[in-house]
Design an enzyme around this catalytic site. Structure first.
Site, mmCIF file in Angstrom:
data_model
loop_
_atom_site.group_PDB
_atom_site.id
_atom_site.type_symbol
_atom_site.label_atom_id
_atom_site.label_comp_id
_atom_site.label_asym_id
_atom_site.label_seq_id
_atom_site.Cartn_x
_atom_site.Cartn_y
_atom_site.Cartn_z
ATOM 1 N N HIS A 149 26.717 -93.686 -22.681
ATOM 2 C CA HIS A 149 26.997 -92.537 -23.892
ATOM 3 C C HIS A 149 26.959 -93.783 -25.361
ATOM 4 O O HIS A 149 27.556 -94.459 -24.839
ATOM 5 C CB HIS A 149 28.498 -91.954 -24.143
ATOM 6 C CG HIS A 149 28.466 -91.110 -23.585
ATOM 7 N ND1 HIS A 149 30.175 -90.206 -23.343
ATOM 8 C CD2 HIS A 149 28.705 -90.277 -22.823
ATOM 9 C CE1 HIS A 149 30.137 -89.284 -22.718
ATOM 10 N NE2 HIS A 149 28.776 -88.964 -22.394
ATOM 11 N N GLY A 196 23.104 -86.421 -26.811
ATOM 12 C CA GLY A 196 24.257 -86.962 -28.063
ATOM 13 C C GLY A 196 25.243 -87.309 -28.004
ATOM 14 O O GLY A 196 25.582 -86.980 -29.140
ATOM 15 N N LEU A 215 16.238 -84.297 -34.343
ATOM 16 C CA LEU A 215 15.647 -83.373 -34.259
ATOM 17 C C LEU A 215 14.347 -84.410 -35.310
ATOM 18 O O LEU A 215 12.884 -84.228 -34.728
ATOM 19 C CB LEU A 215 16.526 -82.920 -35.948
ATOM 20 C CG LEU A 215 15.549 -81.855 -37.101
ATOM 21 C CD1 LEU A 215 14.908 -80.498 -35.835
ATOM 22 C CD2 LEU A 215 15.805 -81.670 -37.742
ATOM 23 N N LYS A 225 27.332 -90.413 -30.273
ATOM 24 C CA LYS A 225 27.983 -91.324 -30.980
ATOM 25 C C LYS A 225 27.475 -89.631 -31.709
ATOM 26 O O LYS A 225 28.975 -90.105 -32.604
ATOM 27 C CB LYS A 225 26.352 -90.642 -31.259
ATOM 28 C CG LYS A 225 25.982 -90.193 -32.947
ATOM 29 C CD LYS A 225 24.903 -90.116 -33.590
ATOM 30 C CE LYS A 225 24.689 -89.620 -34.662
ATOM 31 N NZ LYS A 225 23.180 -89.233 -35.739
ATOM 32 N N ASP A 270 22.495 -85.991 -21.389
ATOM 33 C CA ASP A 270 21.388 -86.973 -22.786
ATOM 34 C C ASP A 270 21.988 -86.648 -23.926
ATOM 35 O O ASP A 270 20.285 -86.516 -24.478
ATOM 36 C CB ASP A 270 20.346 -87.440 -21.766
ATOM 37 C CG ASP A 270 20.503 -87.672 -20.519
ATOM 38 O OD1 ASP A 270 21.303 -89.384 -20.410
ATOM 39 O OD2 ASP A 270 20.098 -87.457 -19.754
#
Length: 432
Positions: free
Chosen positions: A42, A16, A333, A19, A14
């Protein structure tokens, strides 16, 4: 010569990856899944439109990309057909872009029945699987009794093999787990009804990739789950059933191991985990709730709430070691925006008072571990959607720099939002 790039998770999944793969495939000619199954989730967001892929590689949305499901993937025919149908309904010509290895093991209804029966029988000791039959399918593969895509070319032989294996597993389901038997005829009828669709997409993947490499094409290998869920190197037994690490690329696709040029590790700016198992930095307070809410931490596959915690640099360093990472992509972030303080785990304090800067090898070794944190100032300015490195808040830049220092790996890509466009590429893996 072309570059071959691996994209994989450095934590418990998980992170990312979808992307990032979708973003980088702008330059790639091939995207290859090499392990796992439809237990992956995904998520891609392109111009505000969300797509969740479980089995089909994340390059499928690109016109110029051939997507490949390699032999290391356990393939559920029903899940593949469902995913293909959803994409085709949106006008995506999946059958023109997708290829399969004939060596993919098939996930069939008895695998799902076994998975769920076992989890129920384990009770409080359940692993927390997705209940999709992944583990039992890999078991059949290793036991050399599993059915593969190649078996679909001979339907008469397939029917005989299927009867034998259904009888074998039904004996266990009925007599040991006390649950209903799987219907052989219904399983056979369904698989045979779609067999020709699957076999039409079959190629010799190893031969194809070797030819692509020699032509100088760019190939991307898309990992699923994360390093700390690897069957050999993860927090066993709370792991998945495949090799999620870079070592799985060669065995799960047929590419030669010397032909991997760059390994990109996806690291989330904090930590999450789904299901049971060790998680030293897990937060049970309002900060944990904040991370869950801000990060929308609910599984794309199961919908389960993910456990959340601070970034664990010790665990990420283990991923660096195992995968020989070339660079990081730091994701989510922006989820840390608004926190007055951010923390990074830099070591573990053991129950006997010893301090460690490496992860334990056995699950029992994780018991009673306390994280040793390094605290840093947070930032109030938003990082969401920021596309220039210099425009990030100084505190966020300091956080990124500290991750690089603690792991010895450069952050080459920064993701500041879910959309393809909300990304900074500081060093392109295909040019590194």
């Amino acid at each position: 010569m072309g570059k071959n790039v691996v994209v994989l998770g450095t934590q418990w999944g998980d992170e990312g990856k979808g992307k990032v793969v979708d973003l980088l495939t702008e330059r790639a000619q091939y995207v290859v899944r090499y392990q796992g199954g439809h237990n992956a989730g995904h998520t891609l967001v392109i111009n505000g439109e969300k797509t969740v892929l479980h089995l089909i590689p994340s390059g499928i949305l690109r016109e110029n990309v051939t997507s490949i499901i390699g032999n290391g993937v356990v393939l559920a025919p029903d899940a593949l057909m469902k995913e293909m149908g959803e994409l085709e309904a949106r006008g995506i010509p999946v059958r023109e872009r997708l290829l399969l290895s004939e060596a993919c093991p098939l996930i069939l209804p008895y695998h799902v029945a076994l998975d769920n029966a076992r989890e129920k029988a384990r009770g409080a000791k359940a692993i927390g699987t997705t209940g999709r039959g992944i583990g039992p399918a890999y078991e059949d593969k290793v036991a050399r009794r599993g059915l593969r895509v190649s078996d679909l070319f001979n339907k008469e032989t397939f029917a005989v093999k299927l009867k034998e294996i259904v009888d074998y597993h039904n004996f266990q389901l009925v007599n040991y787990y006390k649950v209903e038997a799987v219907d052989y005829q219904a399983t056979l009828d369904y698989v045979l009804s779609i067999a020709d669709i699957l076999t039409a997409m079959v190629v010799d993947v190893s031969e194809l990739l070797d030819g692509a490499r020699k032509r100088g094409d760019l190939i991307m290998f898309e990992g699923a789950q994360g390093t700390l869920l690897d069957i050999d190197h993860g927090t066993y037994p709370y792991v998945t059933s495949s090799n999620t690490t870079a070592g799985g690329v060669a065995t799960g696709s047929g590419i030669g191991p010397r032909y991997v040029d760059y390994v990109l590790g996806i690291v989330k700016a904090y930590s999450t985990r789904v299901g049971a198992g060790p998680f030293p930095t897990e937060l049970f307070d309002e900060t944990g709730e904040f991370l869950c809410k801000q990060g929308n931490e609910f599984g794309a596959t199961t919908g389960r709430r993910r456990r959340t915690g601070w970034l664990d640099a010790v665990a990420v360093r283990r991923s660096v070691q195992i995968n020989s990472l070339s660079g990081f992509c730091l994701t989510k972030l922006d989820v840390l925006d608004g926190l007055k303080e951010v923390k990074i785990c830099v070591g573990y304090r053991m129950p006997d008072g010893r301090e460690m800067t490496t992860t334990p090898l056995a699950a029992e070794g994780w018991e009673g571990i306390e994280p040793i944190y390094e605290s840093m100032p947070g930032w109030s300015d938003t990082t969401f959607g920021v596309k220039e490195h210099s425009k990030l808040p100084q505190a966020a830049l300091n956080y990124i720099k500290r991750i690089e220092e603690l792991t010895g790996v450069p952050v080459d890509i920064i993701s500041t939002g879910p959309d393809r466009s909300e990304t900074m590429i500081l060093r392109d893996p295909f040019d590194a």
